[in-house]
Design an enzyme around this catalytic site. Sequence first.
Site, short mmCIF file in Angstrom:
data_model
loop_
_atom_site.label_atom_id
_atom_site.label_comp_id
_atom_site.label_asym_id
_atom_site.label_seq_id
_atom_site.Cartn_x
_atom_site.Cartn_y
_atom_site.Cartn_z
CG ASP A 1 -3.14 4.25 3.89
OD1 ASP A 1 -4.22 4.11 4.51
OD2 ASP A 1 -2.87 3.64 2.84
CE LYS B 1 -8.91 -2.59 3.37
NZ LYS B 1 -8.04 -1.86 2.48
CD1 TRP C 1 -2.41 -2.08 1.68
CD2 TRP C 1 -3.07 -0.96 -0.13
NE1 TRP C 1 -3.49 -2.75 1.15
CE2 TRP C 1 -3.91 -2.09 0.04
CE3 TRP C 1 -3.30 -0.12 -1.22
CZ2 TRP C 1 -4.97 -2.38 -0.83
CZ3 TRP C 1 -4.35 -0.41 -2.09
CH2 TRP C 1 -5.16 -1.53 -1.89
C1 LIG Z 1 -7.47 -1.25 1.49
C2 LIG Z 1 -6.39 -0.27 1.62
C3 LIG Z 1 -6.23 0.79 0.71
C4 LIG Z 1 -7.13 0.96 -0.50
O1 LIG Z 1 -8.40 1.31 -0.13
P1 LIG Z 1 -9.55 1.65 -1.19
O2 LIG Z 1 -10.56 2.31 -0.31
O3 LIG Z 1 -10.00 0.36 -1.78
O4 LIG Z 1 -8.99 2.57 -2.20
C5 LIG Z 1 -5.22 1.69 0.94
N1 LIG Z 1 -4.39 1.57 2.00
C6 LIG Z 1 -4.52 0.57 2.88
C7 LIG Z 1 -3.58 0.48 4.04
C8 LIG Z 1 -5.51 -0.38 2.73
O5 LIG Z 1 -5.63 -1.38 3.62
#
Ligand SMILES: *Cc1c(COP(=O)(O)O)cnc(C)c1O
Length: 364
Positions: free
Chosen positions: A175, A199, A101
Amino acid sequence: MNKGWNFSAGQSMLPSEVINQISNDVFDFNSSGMSILEINHRSDDFANIIYEAEKNLMHLLDLPDHYEILFMQGGASVANAMIPMNISYNSVANFILSGYWSNKSKNEASKYCQVHIAADSFSNNINNYYFPKIENWKVSNNPSYLHICSNETITGLEFVNWNDYSQKKISFVIDATSNFLSRKFNMNNVGILFAGCQKNIGISGLTVIIINKNLLNRHPLKTCPTVYNFHNMFLKKSIVNTPPIFAIYVAGLIFKWLLKNGGIEKFESNNIKKSEIFYKYLDSTKFYINYVEHKYRSRMNVTFNLVDETKNKKFFDNASDALLYNLKGHRNLGGFRASIYNAMPIDGIHALINFMKDFECRYG
Ligand SMILES: *Cc1c(COP(=O)(O)O)cnc(C)c1O
């Protein structure tokens, strides 16, 4: 409904109280005679939903006054573009690459600004996952920000001690998509902390962006879309166009559920307990293996492999039969992954461990 345990990384398990509330509101929201799916974004009902969501999130995080909360669309992936567009005009964004990521974030940012890789443990991380040591970070001069992924969802690698880095004055961009609200974060020096909501905070379609007000008057790229402009979103209180009403409503229910059940502190201690039980079990067998250095092991996404990978399919099929769902690892990595976010109770962990013990007995 025959309910099993959903270990999906995202969209992921929701608390049953929240699902029950949603199912009532789908028929009639707040005795309005309308479904939550029919609520207009300029209505008093929605004004109240978004006001409460913001207030409760502030309260949960105990957020200092110099932060604003923005509710935006496009997921964490779009945040990866919005951030450099808004705060890295003519300057260099820095990245710590710790996995899939953070690497994706760097690739996206490179379309909008110059990027510099300050440290990298991603390029050579086969069967040994770790976070780059702070003493090896090489941050460029006057970076616009330093991007860190606080939980690499795919390998199950967590790092939250960014404030141990003190060599340069810096704005961190975090993030936190897969560990937001699972633990208390040190917000010192955090410029932006963002999370896609599917999530740990509900369903897809919504990204929460927590931004230090001092970043709202940076010069955005001229080509930055109106609905991606942070300052604009702040002025319009996240309603520039039709927002993801249902996702904001669900996130609001999750915030209330967290508050009602003890807040972040309580969930953090549950998450420590849940993950410790699981890792302790993994370390006690020679049948399964986890490849993450111990101090970086994620409390949210526990990855493991069968030492004998020829049994993978059997494991997955038997797990599904035992109502243990979505244990397959990310398609880039293989193996298995149990995502155990806030909504997963300790009973789910015990059910999985009991299944794994039984599987080892039968096939070990
Ligand atoms: C799932 C995830 C993303 C991407 O998320 P989307 O909402 O599908 O764009 C980015 N960073 C992390 C750490 C993730 O777990």
